[in-house]
Design an enzyme around this catalytic site. Structure first.
Site, PDB file in Angstrom:
ATOM      1  N   LYS A  78      -1.239   4.728  -6.768  1.00  0.00           N
ATOM      2  CA  LYS A  78      -1.183   2.264  -7.164  1.00  0.00           C
ATOM      3  C   LYS A  78      -2.122   2.363  -7.158  1.00  0.00           C
ATOM      4  O   LYS A  78      -2.719   2.559  -5.845  1.00  0.00           O
ATOM      5  CB  LYS A  78       0.108   2.002  -5.976  1.00  0.00           C
ATOM      6  N   GLN A  99      -7.477   2.306  -1.228  1.00  0.00           N
ATOM      7  CA  GLN A  99      -6.201   1.953  -1.795  1.00  0.00           C
ATOM      8  C   GLN A  99      -5.801   2.999  -0.441  1.00  0.00           C
ATOM      9  O   GLN A  99      -4.353   2.247  -0.232  1.00  0.00           O
ATOM     10  CB  GLN A  99      -6.351   2.239  -3.046  1.00  0.00           C
ATOM     11  N   LYS A 102      -4.933   1.359   2.808  1.00  0.00           N
ATOM     12  CA  LYS A 102      -4.300  -0.035   2.323  1.00  0.00           C
ATOM     13  C   LYS A 102      -2.943  -0.052   1.454  1.00  0.00           C
ATOM     14  O   LYS A 102      -1.826  -0.552   2.970  1.00  0.00           O
ATOM     15  CB  LYS A 102      -4.882  -0.870   1.262  1.00  0.00           C
ATOM     16  N   LYS A 114      -7.608   4.076  -7.922  1.00  0.00           N
ATOM     17  CA  LYS A 114      -7.950   3.314  -8.751  1.00  0.00           C
ATOM     18  C   LYS A 114      -8.610   3.840  -9.711  1.00  0.00           C
ATOM     19  O   LYS A 114      -8.981   4.847 -10.284  1.00  0.00           O
ATOM     20  CB  LYS A 114      -9.001   3.411  -7.592  1.00  0.00           C
ATOM     21  N   GLY A 153      -3.913  -4.525 -12.498  1.00  0.00           N
ATOM     22  CA  GLY A 153      -5.174  -5.088 -12.502  1.00  0.00           C
ATOM     23  C   GLY A 153      -6.348  -5.290 -11.086  1.00  0.00           C
ATOM     24  O   GLY A 153      -6.086  -5.313 -10.152  1.00  0.00           O
ATOM     25  N   ASP A 154      -7.509  -5.661 -11.389  1.00  0.00           N
ATOM     26  CA  ASP A 154      -8.951  -5.732 -10.573  1.00  0.00           C
ATOM     27  C   ASP A 154      -9.884  -7.143 -11.258  1.00  0.00           C
ATOM     28  O   ASP A 154      -8.853  -7.479 -12.037  1.00  0.00           O
ATOM     29  CB  ASP A 154      -9.118  -4.120  -9.853  1.00  0.00           C
ATOM     30  N   THR A 198      -2.362 -11.569  -3.441  1.00  0.00           N
ATOM     31  CA  THR A 198      -3.793 -11.576  -2.685  1.00  0.00           C
ATOM     32  C   THR A 198      -4.135 -12.351  -2.105  1.00  0.00           C
ATOM     33  O   THR A 198      -4.294 -12.683  -0.993  1.00  0.00           O
ATOM     34  CB  THR A 198      -4.616 -10.306  -3.493  1.00  0.00           C
ATOM     35  N   SER A 365       2.434  -6.150  -6.197  1.00  0.00           N
ATOM     36  CA  SER A 365       3.264  -4.974  -7.004  1.00  0.00           C
ATOM     37  C   SER A 365       4.137  -3.540  -7.103  1.00  0.00           C
ATOM     38  O   SER A 365       5.316  -3.676  -7.273  1.00  0.00           O
ATOM     39  CB  SER A 365       2.215  -4.322  -7.344  1.00  0.00           C
TER      40      SER A 365
HETATM   41  C1  AKG Z   1      -6.147  -3.218  -4.440  1.00  0.00           C
HETATM   42  O1  AKG Z   1      -5.250  -3.796  -3.404  1.00  0.00           O
HETATM   43  O2  AKG Z   1      -7.006  -3.550  -4.923  1.00  0.00           O
HETATM   44  C2  AKG Z   1      -5.595  -3.580  -5.788  1.00  0.00           C
HETATM   45  O3  AKG Z   1      -6.305  -2.598  -6.740  1.00  0.00           O
HETATM   46  C3  AKG Z   1      -4.049  -3.764  -6.509  1.00  0.00           C
HETATM   47  C4  AKG Z   1      -3.445  -3.081  -7.838  1.00  0.00           C
HETATM   48  C5  AKG Z   1      -1.898  -3.418  -7.464  1.00  0.00           C
HETATM   49  O4  AKG Z   1      -1.403  -4.150  -6.740  1.00  0.00           O
HETATM   50  O5  AKG Z   1      -1.489  -1.834  -7.788  1.00  0.00           O
END
Ligand code: AKG
Length: 433
Positions: A78, A99, A102, A114, A153-154, A198, A365
């Site tokens: 993810k 990631q 996290k 990613k 996304g990013d 975020t 997400s």
């Molecule tokens: C991040 O946490 O930097 C992401 O890329 C999260 C993306 C997602 O929602 O999967």
């Protein structure tokens, strides 16, 4: 280093995590014996592919696409997709590595990955962006799935791009597989609060840190770098909690608005018009735009770096400390350089690393995936409450872990150890695979 030459950001991210792990490896030698460190920094799979597309003048353009499926011990890979000219394997690997920890910290069943491309959406027409996304997905579709790998996304990938990517996935596979991507639009499987999550989560984390010292955000001066999705909703939540957000930026410069950022104007310029910070200053009496120098020169109590990696360096950190900053929370991924982090921590500034402070996005997400799996959609209030609980859980886990390892208040150590041990235990349990 020898196996990953020239990938400076990836080396930086790995070093930052490994620097925290000494105490945990001494306490649990089984992680060393079973080569968990070696396993966790070697991606399970790395996909690099050609993305051909035709621009509006009829010319064939070639970009490079990436997906690094880093670790799936806790769940399907993810993590987001970044479309930016600076993207190369070292950036995707640093982001994918971060990631893993996290996602582990969120407490949700998601692995780490990613991806992205060196494609630059800036200045491209909608048609060009659509053709690029369709070509990108024409290769990516065979590697992803709701139980395999779930991109989102990013930087450079928002609702528009996720729409084109999802449309092409659906067309190629003939499956309405909502859970294959997150960050979708609300009418076609998206989750309320994902757009805000975020930025909201970063500010909730900053508020929790302040509370450990009996302080709060109300009445504080806040500087937010960036003006994308994370920065906009960090600004929104900080304002809701009574803070005065006085500056934001993009790659062309920064704006100081002592009266407090006009969020509606900022959203109109960035989300609708896709304009620059100068367009904001031109329409906002009293605001001034600065095109040379650093946004971190603007005095503030709370700094929220929400732009990109390594944007807050040692000299910026010195300036922030001289100006009396109390807390720094990373909305972006790795925006603070290692020497800046050390300087802030030594000065007694509350410092939240991105893998804790910006985890609200990926956590929401995972909530979107839950809603897709149960063919349900939740209210804004309920989803925001779940986000707030998740952020409080991450904060407390960081604090408790830092205490347990004898470094109270060290959120970097707390986040790295708490994120690592959960993944490491799963890696051990699954055997040598
Ligand atoms: C991040 O946490 O930097 C992401 O890329 C999260 C993306 C997602 O929602 O999967």
């Amino acid at each position: 280093l020898r196996r990953n030459p020239g990938e400076a950001e990836f080396h930086q991210a790995v070093r930052e995590v490994f620097d925290s792990l000494g105490p945990v490896l001494r306490k649990h030698p089984r992680y060393v014996e079973a080569a968990v460190l070696e396993r966790v920094c070697e991606p399970e799979r790395q996909i690099i592919f050609r993305v051909p597309w035709v621009d509006d003048t009829g010319r064939v353009q070639i970009n490079r696409g990436f997906r690094v499926e880093f670790n799936s011990a806790l769940g399907p890979y993810k993590g987001g997709l970044r479309f930016h000219p600076s993207v190369y394997l070292g950036i995707v690997k640093f982001l994918g590595f971060e990631q893993i920890f996290k996602n582990s910290l969120t407490g949700m069943p998601i692995g780490g990955g990613k991806g992205g491309s060196d494609f630059d959406p800036r200045g491209r027409s909608d048609g060009e962006v659509m053709r690029f996304c369709q070509s990108f997905m024409t290769e990516l579709y065979r590697h992803i799935g709701e139980n395999t790998d779930v991109p989102a996304g990013d930087i450079g990938v928002g609702g528009r791009e996720i729409g084109y990517l999802f449309g092409q996935y659906k067309r190629i596979t003939n499956r309405y597989e909502s859970g294959v991507l997150t960050g979708k639009g609300i009418s076609w499987g998206g989750s309320l609060v994902r757009t805000e999550a975020t930025g909201y989560g970063t500010v909730l984390f900053a508020q929790s840190m302040l509370e450990t010292r009996g302080q709060e955000l109300d009445g504080r001066r806040v500087v937010v770098s960036g003006s994308g999705n994370v920065a906009i909703y960090a600004t929104a939540k900080a304002q809701q909690l009574g803070a005065n957000v006085v500056a934001f930026s993009d790659s062309s410069g920064y704006v100081v608005d002592e009266a407090g950022v006009d969020l509606d104007l900022l959203r109109q310029i960035k989300e609708v018009e896709r304009g620059r910070v100068a367009d904001y200053a031109a329409r906002r009496p009293g605001a001034r735009v600065v095109t040379d120098g650093s946004i971190w020169d603007v005095p503030c109590d709370v700094a929220l770096p929400c732009a990109t990696q390594n944007e807050l360096d040692e000299s910026a950190a010195k300036q922030l400390v001289a100006n009396g900053v109390v807390a720094v929370a990373e909305g972006a991924n790795m925006p603070t350089t290692p020497s800046a982090v050390a300087l802030l921590q030594e000065a007694g500034v509350l410092f939240a690393p991105g893998k804790a402070a910006n985890a609200g996005g990926v956590a929401t997400s995972a909530l979107e995936m839950q809603q897709n799996a149960s063919r349900d959609s939740w209210s804004f209030e309920y989803t925001e409450e779940r986000l707030a609980q998740i952020m409080a859980g991450i904060h407390d886990r960081c604090v408790e872990t830092a205490d347990e390892y004898g470094t109270p208040g060290n959120y970097v150590l707390g986040a790295n150890i708490a994120g690592f041990t959960k993944v490491a235990d799963a890696i051990l349990a699954l055997g040598v695979i």
